[in-house]
Scaffold this active site. Structure first.
Site, short mmCIF file in Angstrom:
data_model
loop_
_atom_site.label_atom_id
_atom_site.label_comp_id
_atom_site.label_asym_id
_atom_site.label_seq_id
_atom_site.Cartn_x
_atom_site.Cartn_y
_atom_site.Cartn_z
N GLU A 129 -69.32 45.16 32.79
CA GLU A 129 -70.25 45.86 33.70
C GLU A 129 -69.78 45.81 35.16
OE1 GLU A 129 -72.86 47.82 33.23
OE2 GLU A 129 -72.47 47.67 31.09
N GLY A 130 -69.15 44.72 35.55
CA GLY A 130 -68.64 44.62 36.91
C GLY A 130 -67.63 45.72 37.22
N HIS A 131 -66.71 45.96 36.29
CA HIS A 131 -65.72 47.03 36.48
C HIS A 131 -66.41 48.40 36.51
CE1 HIS A 131 -63.13 43.89 34.49
NE2 HIS A 131 -62.36 44.21 35.50
N GLN A 157 -66.12 42.71 45.35
CA GLN A 157 -66.25 41.62 46.33
C GLN A 157 -65.96 40.25 45.72
OE1 GLN A 157 -70.19 41.31 48.22
NE2 GLN A 157 -69.86 39.10 48.27
#
Length: 282
Positions: free
Chosen positions: A36-38, A150
């Site tokens: 999900e981060g990507h 980040q």
């Protein structure tokens, strides 16, 4: 329909046509094993550009240990499925031979202290490998914008320095850390944590929040001590480093200077898994 390219020539030809048509291009460089981060990076890229290019390339020059390179997960079919559902426009999926031809020129860039502190100290040569492959991807795609998470804050500062040195017309878009509802920063490494370990790992987020709440009124040394105490109180967490740093150089801060920005960096081990997190303070 997402286009998939495996050669530099195919990709460059396709992007040249899109550029000719006035399209703004964003690049999201990854090593695959997407989560999900990507996908949040793809979503952020779609907000700032017309065309999103995602690259999947497990870059050998940024690995210190050949065994780590060998073990790196490569669930490419699932990655393609995720990118298709995220409506990514282009996937670039080159081989090592495509990215590193036999006549490869040796690469070295003077990153100053960024190359030898924090992650640079723990993984010598890592950021040389990162800048080498990102520079190649920038030259191939000529993006207007490049989106990075980040979570890898030092890597972003390293790439920004490379952009400055090489005077590249690329804007970095820093995308916020994606966290679980409880606050754990998403990472492919989290898959190696049990549910109980994940609850324990939430102490990293609490530790950073302790700094954020006390910044800038409380002295830096006190903030760091308070944050370390949060981890100690949780127990069974091994702290590797925790520091409040000036954002661009990542040099440890001792006092807060007007006009400068700061970030809290944290790396700790939970159940044998190395977890990285950070929080922007100003």
């Amino acid at each position: 329909m997402m286009e998939i390219f495996e050669t530099k020539k195919q990709l460059q030809t396709h992007l040249a046509d899109l550029r000719q048509a006035g399209k703004k291009i964003a690049l999201v460089p990854t090593m695959g094993a997407l989560h999900e981060g990507h996908l949040s990076l793809i979503s952020e890229a779609q907000k700032v550009a017309d065309i999103v290019v995602c690259s999947i390339f497990v870059n050998p020059t940024q690995f210190n240990d050949p065994k780590d390179l060998e073990k790196y997960p490569r669930p490419i079919e699932n990655d393609i499925k995720l990118l298709t559902s995220a409506k990514c426009d282009i996937l670039f999926m080159p081989t090592v031979a495509e990215m590193y031809p036999a006549d490869e020129t040796p690469w070295h860039i003077n990153l100053g202290a960024l190359d030898s502190i924090w992650e640079g100290e723990k993984r010598p040569g890592h950021f040389q490998g990162v800048t080498q492959v990102v520079y190649k991807l920038f030259m191939l795609t000529l993006p207007d914008v490049a989106c990075f998470g980040q979570k890898d804050f030092q890597q972003i500062m390293v790439i920004q320095k490379m952009i400055d040195i090489k005077q590249l017309p690329v804007t970095i878009h820093i995308c916020p850390i994606v966290r679980s509802p409880e606050g754990l920063a998403l990472s492919s490494r989290n898959m190696r944590l049990s549910e109980a370990d994940k609850i324990k790992a939430l102490a990293l987020y609490r530790s950073l929040n302790t700094i954020k709440k006390g910044f800038p009124q409380t002295a830096i040394a006190q903030l760091e001590e308070n944050a370390e105490q949060v981890l100690a109180d949780e127990g069974e967490i091994t702290l590797e480093y925790l520091a409040i740093c000036e954002s661009t150089t990542l040099s440890p801060a001792t006092t807060i200077e007007p006009g400068k920005s700061y970030v809290a960096l944290l790396v700790a081990w939970v159940a044998g898994v190395r977890l990285i997190d950070n929080m922007i303070l100003s």
